[in-house]
Design a protein around this motif. Structure first.
Motif, short mmCIF file in Angstrom:
data_model
loop_
_atom_site.label_atom_id
_atom_site.label_comp_id
_atom_site.label_asym_id
_atom_site.label_seq_id
_atom_site.Cartn_x
_atom_site.Cartn_y
_atom_site.Cartn_z
N UNK A 61 -9.71 29.60 -13.00
CA UNK A 61 -9.01 30.39 -14.00
C UNK A 61 -8.90 31.83 -13.52
N UNK A 62 -8.02 32.63 -14.12
CA UNK A 62 -7.90 34.03 -13.72
C UNK A 62 -9.26 34.73 -13.77
N UNK A 63 -9.54 35.54 -12.77
CA UNK A 63 -10.83 36.21 -12.69
C UNK A 63 -11.08 37.07 -13.92
N UNK A 64 -10.03 37.77 -14.39
CA UNK A 64 -10.22 38.64 -15.54
C UNK A 64 -10.61 37.86 -16.78
N UNK A 66 -12.22 34.92 -16.76
CA UNK A 66 -13.60 34.46 -16.55
C UNK A 66 -14.60 35.57 -16.85
N UNK A 67 -14.28 36.79 -16.44
CA UNK A 67 -15.16 37.92 -16.72
C UNK A 67 -15.25 38.19 -18.21
N UNK A 68 -14.11 38.11 -18.89
CA UNK A 68 -14.10 38.42 -20.32
C UNK A 68 -14.90 37.39 -21.12
N UNK A 69 -14.72 36.10 -20.87
CA UNK A 69 -15.45 35.15 -21.70
C UNK A 69 -16.91 35.03 -21.28
N UNK A 70 -17.27 35.66 -20.15
CA UNK A 70 -18.68 35.71 -19.78
C UNK A 70 -19.33 37.00 -20.30
N UNK A 71 -18.60 37.69 -21.22
CA UNK A 71 -19.08 38.94 -21.85
C UNK A 71 -19.14 40.10 -20.87
N UNK A 73 -16.12 42.00 -19.67
CA UNK A 73 -14.69 42.27 -19.53
C UNK A 73 -14.42 43.26 -18.41
N UNK A 74 -13.33 43.05 -17.68
CA UNK A 74 -13.00 43.95 -16.57
C UNK A 74 -12.78 45.37 -17.06
N UNK A 75 -13.25 46.32 -16.28
CA UNK A 75 -13.08 47.72 -16.66
C UNK A 75 -11.63 48.12 -16.48
N UNK A 76 -11.13 48.87 -17.44
CA UNK A 76 -9.76 49.37 -17.35
C UNK A 76 -9.79 50.77 -16.76
N UNK A 77 -9.02 50.98 -15.72
CA UNK A 77 -8.96 52.29 -15.09
C UNK A 77 -8.09 53.22 -15.90
N UNK A 78 -8.63 54.37 -16.27
CA UNK A 78 -7.88 55.32 -17.07
C UNK A 78 -6.81 55.98 -16.23
N UNK A 79 -5.64 56.18 -16.84
CA UNK A 79 -4.54 56.87 -16.17
C UNK A 79 -4.58 58.36 -16.44
N UNK A 80 -5.65 58.82 -17.12
CA UNK A 80 -5.72 60.23 -17.49
C UNK A 80 -5.85 61.08 -16.24
N UNK A 81 -5.03 62.13 -16.11
CA UNK A 81 -5.11 63.01 -14.95
C UNK A 81 -6.41 63.77 -14.93
N UNK A 82 -6.67 64.42 -13.81
CA UNK A 82 -7.87 65.25 -13.69
C UNK A 82 -7.88 66.29 -14.79
N UNK A 83 -9.08 66.61 -15.27
CA UNK A 83 -9.20 67.56 -16.36
C UNK A 83 -8.72 68.94 -15.94
N UNK A 189 -2.99 53.89 -24.87
CA UNK A 189 -2.02 53.97 -23.78
C UNK A 189 -2.68 53.59 -22.45
N UNK A 190 -3.91 54.05 -22.24
CA UNK A 190 -4.64 53.72 -21.02
C UNK A 190 -4.96 52.23 -20.94
N UNK A 191 -5.21 51.61 -22.10
CA UNK A 191 -5.63 50.20 -22.11
C UNK A 191 -4.46 49.24 -22.09
N UNK A 192 -3.30 49.68 -22.56
CA UNK A 192 -2.19 48.74 -22.77
C UNK A 192 -1.77 48.02 -21.49
N UNK A 193 -1.53 48.75 -20.42
CA UNK A 193 -1.04 48.13 -19.19
C UNK A 193 -1.98 47.07 -18.65
N UNK A 194 -3.26 47.43 -18.38
CA UNK A 194 -4.19 46.41 -17.86
C UNK A 194 -4.38 45.24 -18.82
N UNK A 195 -4.47 45.53 -20.12
CA UNK A 195 -4.68 44.44 -21.09
C UNK A 195 -3.47 43.52 -21.15
N UNK A 196 -2.26 44.09 -21.03
CA UNK A 196 -1.05 43.27 -21.06
C UNK A 196 -1.01 42.31 -19.88
#
Length: 239
Positions: A61-64, A66-71, A73-83, A189-196
């Protein structure tokens, strides 16, 4: 900002609604992804079913997923620019990070004059909100500047006159509501792309399961009360 108080309120309320809807859409996407993960955990907890999946070539099954149902969940990389705080900018100037962020944007006249009214950290937040909203609207930026906390306004800058008819409590209430919604919006907004992408992969895998006659017979026989739910989870992600 040469707009009447009713017009200011219209813009404010429209943008609050817009942000709520967007956040709710992303949260619903994540809820569906979690429902699939819970279901996969349930059915793969059956050793006989796992053996059936292996025999049908469906064990991988997709790795993501498998990670999610094993508690885990894959980390989502933030698109936020440098502070913007990383490179201090004098009050009244545009910080380099904001200039880089807006390099390819076509902004209305007066945009940078408005950004100079707020501190760099607020400039960055406004720039991200502008780009995400698209197209860039000067009235939207004016509203964001008007509802900027006093601590983030350049010294000696007073709140814009559209707020003068509001009580202090109402102004603070609007400021806090917008800040809360803006933070939730940028987080979504940061989560939408990876989660989709993760949901598309999960749905495709589940669709493969529901298109396999042996799997369908097994699920119908062993999970009759949830069979309709299984079918609903295999429906296309986007209609």
């Amino acid at each position: 900002m040469r707009r009447s108080t009713p017009e200011f309120l219209r813009i404010y309320e429209a943008e609050c609604r817009r942000k709520r809807v967007f956040v709710e859409e992303v949260e619903e996407l994540e809820r569906r992804l979690n429902r699939i993960a819970v279901t996969v955990r349930l059915i793969t907890g059956d050793p006989q079913f796992r053996a059936l999946l292996a025999s049908e070539g469906l064990a991988a099954m997709p790795k993501t997923l498998a990670l999610r149902f094993s508690d885990s969940p894959p980390a989502h990389t933030s698109s936020q620019p440098a502070s913007a705080e990383a490179n201090p900018t004098s009050a009244g100037e545009i910080c380099p990070e904001v200039l880089a962020l807006l390099r390819d944007c076509t902004g209305p006249a007066g945009l940078f004059a408005l950004l100079r009214l707020v501190h760099p950290v607020r400039q960055m937040e406004i720039a991200r909100l502008m780009i995400a909203r698209g197209p860039v609207s000067l009235n939207y930026v004016k509203m964001l500047v008007a509802l900027t906390p006093l601590s983030l306004l350049v010294k000696d800058i007073q709140p814009l006159h559209e707020l003068s008819s509001f009580s202090e409590n109402r102004r603070v209430e609007m400021e806090q509501e917008l800040a809360k919604l803006s933070g939730a919006f940028l987080g979504a907004l940061d989560r939408r792309g990876p989660a989709s992408l993760e949901l598309v992969a999960a749905c495709r895998y589940f669709d493969r399961l529901m298109n396999n006659s042996s799997v369908v017979r097994y699920l119908a026989r062993n999970f009759p009360g949830r069979f309709e739910e299984f079918h609903s989870l295999s429906l296309p992600v986007f209609n």
